[in-house]
Enzyme design. Structure first.
Site, short mmCIF file in Angstrom:
data_model
loop_
_atom_site.label_atom_id
_atom_site.label_comp_id
_atom_site.label_asym_id
_atom_site.label_seq_id
_atom_site.Cartn_x
_atom_site.Cartn_y
_atom_site.Cartn_z
N LYS A 84 27.87 30.37 34.38
CA LYS A 84 26.74 31.14 33.83
C LYS A 84 27.22 32.17 32.82
O LYS A 84 26.44 32.65 32.00
CB LYS A 84 25.99 31.81 34.96
CG LYS A 84 25.22 30.83 35.83
CD LYS A 84 23.75 30.90 35.55
CE LYS A 84 23.04 29.63 35.92
NZ LYS A 84 21.64 29.60 35.54
N ASP A 132 19.38 34.91 40.89
CA ASP A 132 19.85 34.77 42.26
C ASP A 132 21.31 35.20 42.31
O ASP A 132 21.98 35.02 43.31
CB ASP A 132 19.67 33.33 42.74
CG ASP A 132 19.92 32.36 41.63
OD1 ASP A 132 20.97 32.47 40.98
OD2 ASP A 132 19.05 31.50 41.37
C1 PLP Z 1 26.59 28.16 40.46
C2 PLP Z 1 25.37 27.54 39.89
N1 PLP Z 1 25.33 26.22 39.70
C3 PLP Z 1 24.26 25.60 39.19
C4 PLP Z 1 23.13 26.33 38.84
C5 PLP Z 1 21.93 25.58 38.33
O1 PLP Z 1 21.60 25.87 37.00
P1 PLP Z 1 20.09 25.67 36.52
O2 PLP Z 1 19.24 26.68 37.21
O3 PLP Z 1 20.18 25.88 35.04
O4 PLP Z 1 19.68 24.29 36.89
C6 PLP Z 1 23.12 27.71 39.01
C7 PLP Z 1 21.96 28.51 38.65
O5 PLP Z 1 21.89 29.71 38.87
C8 PLP Z 1 24.26 28.33 39.55
O6 PLP Z 1 24.33 29.66 39.74
#
Ligand code: PLP
Length: 406
Positions: A84, A132
């Site tokens: 992120k 989150d």
């Molecule tokens: C560690 C991690 N993986 C995957 C995702 C999924 O990303 P998206 O919400 O863009 O689908 C998030 C989203 O916050 C995340 O924090």
């Protein structure tokens, strides 16, 4: 491995169309390789940039009956612990860049903002988002890097350690009742009332520019991963986890635009308790999942798809999967304990969903056939985070991230 007996569900996407060109239905205005060039020219100049490792899980590939499994390990990304870092901070930069231009100056590069060149414009701005954990950390970090203020909204069940990880960058953190989607609405309302700028990783009707920049930032990770696969080989299958779908759409769009009909078979994996993408695929249109979205995969606990992500996934994703929390936990332990050899990998709850989905699918002969998995298959999965919630990690794995990593 107990994972073989866990719950999972696969839905083959009837709208997937391999022959369809990427450009069309406005997809190229959402994400493109041309816009990725701009991302690359900025992010690679930020202090601490280096491609994250691509880890070969050779022993696991052997026991799963495939040729390769490559795991892109985002745990070290800019010291923030997740992929992120690429999205939120890049979107903050783009937003500030736009405001500097509106103030009558030429478009600055990120190095100009890092040097404090337009501080008088930038320090008047406040960015905000709901999170989150990981996205808010990236936005808070970007705000501090480029010199503006940040107010970050978290919901009821976001852990204390995630909260302090955001606050450490000088952001004001506000905890609100309800789930992630309610925090999204609060951020939007307060931003409108106060003249703040929303830097959301999810899009909705009328709000697409910033999330597009967030998603475009993620694409740098896919670009790195493909360059890291030995001998220039391409994966035959990609399993990527979904929250609102931004990450999955970014990976899918990159592969679709670059490889066309020769792109890998693309599977989106979600927690069974937060399966908005899966249900949207079944319904043929975005579907909202209500309720607590109570999963250990905190980053994936989203009930509403991002509309621009959906525009790419609705025809670009070949299949959707949902998995139970137990298989994510089991996969975290497996990466930590390496029963199949190789070095341990510290992977957080949301990092492993794609890999867990593949491992479940690979044990089932019918599903293998449906997804075209065989001994020659070459997998790419994205380990999107390290132990971003250290207490939760230790609870699940039985050892601290430091003990596993050393
Ligand atoms: C560690 C991690 N993986 C995957 C995702 C999924 O990303 P998206 O919400 O863009 O689908 C998030 C989203 O916050 C995340 O924090």
């Amino acid at each position: 491995m107990t994972i073989a007996t866990s719950f999972f569900d696969v839905f083959l996407n009837p709208s997937a169309d391999r022959k369809l060109r990427y450009a069309g239905d406005d997809r190229e205005t959402i994400l493109s390789l041309a816009a990725l060039d701009e991302v690359r020219s900025e992010i690679t100049t930020w202090t601490g940039y280096h491609p994250t490792p691509l880890v070969s899980l050779a022993g696991l590939a052997d026991v799963s009956g495939v040729a390769r499994i490559d795991y892109k390990d985002e745990g070290s990304r800019f010291g923030l612990g997740s992929f992120k870092a690429l999205g939120g901070a890049y979107a903050v930069f783009r937003l500030l860049q736009g405001e500097v231009v509106k103030a009558g100056y030429p478009a600055p590069a990120s190095r100009d903002l890092l040097a404090g060149k337009y501080a008088a414009v930038v320090r008047e701005m406040t960015v905000t988002c709901a999170t989150d954990g990981n996205h808010g950390r990236s936005v808070a970090w970007g705000a501090r890097l480029f010199g503006c203020r940040a107010v970050i909204y978290i919901h009821e069940t976001v852990s204390k350690s995630r909260e302090s990880n955001i606050a450490q960058y000088g952001a004001e953190v506000r905890r609100v009742p309800g789930n992630y989607d309610e925090a999204v609405r609060r951020a939007a309302t307060d931003a409108a009332a106060n003249g703040w700028f929303v830097v959301s990783d999810t899009s909705y009707e009328g709000y697409t520019t910033v999330p597009r920049d967030v998603m475009q930032g993620y694409a740098l990770m896919v670009d790195e991963a493909l360059a890291q696969i030995p001998n220039g080989a391409l994966p035959t299958h990609v399993f990527v986890q979904g929250g609102v779908g931004g990450l999955a759409a970014s990976v899918c769009a990159y592969l679709w635009e670059r490889l066309g009909e020769h792109r890998p078979f693309f599977v989106v994996v979600e927690p069974d308790k937060a399966d908005c993408l899966f249900r949207s695929a079944q319904a043929g249109e975005p579907v909202v999942v209500e309720g607590a979205l109570d999963t250990i995969m905190a980053g994936l606990a989203c009930g509403e798809v991002s509309v621009i992500a959906w525009k790419i996934l609705e025809k670009g994703a070949d299949a959707f999967m949902r998995i139970g929390d137990d298989s994510a936990a089991e996969t975290m332990r497996m990466l930590a304990n390496t029963p199949y050899g190789g070095s341990p990998v510290v992977a957080g709850e949301s990092a492993v969903a794609g890999l867990a989905g593949f491992l479940l699918a690979s044990k089932d002969e019918t599903i293998r056939r449906q997804l075209g998995i065989d001994m020659k298959s070459e997998l790419l999965v994205i380990g999107t985070e390290g132990a971003t919630d250290p207490e939760m990690y230790e609870k699940i794995v039985g050892r601290s991230a430091a003990a596993v990593g050393s």
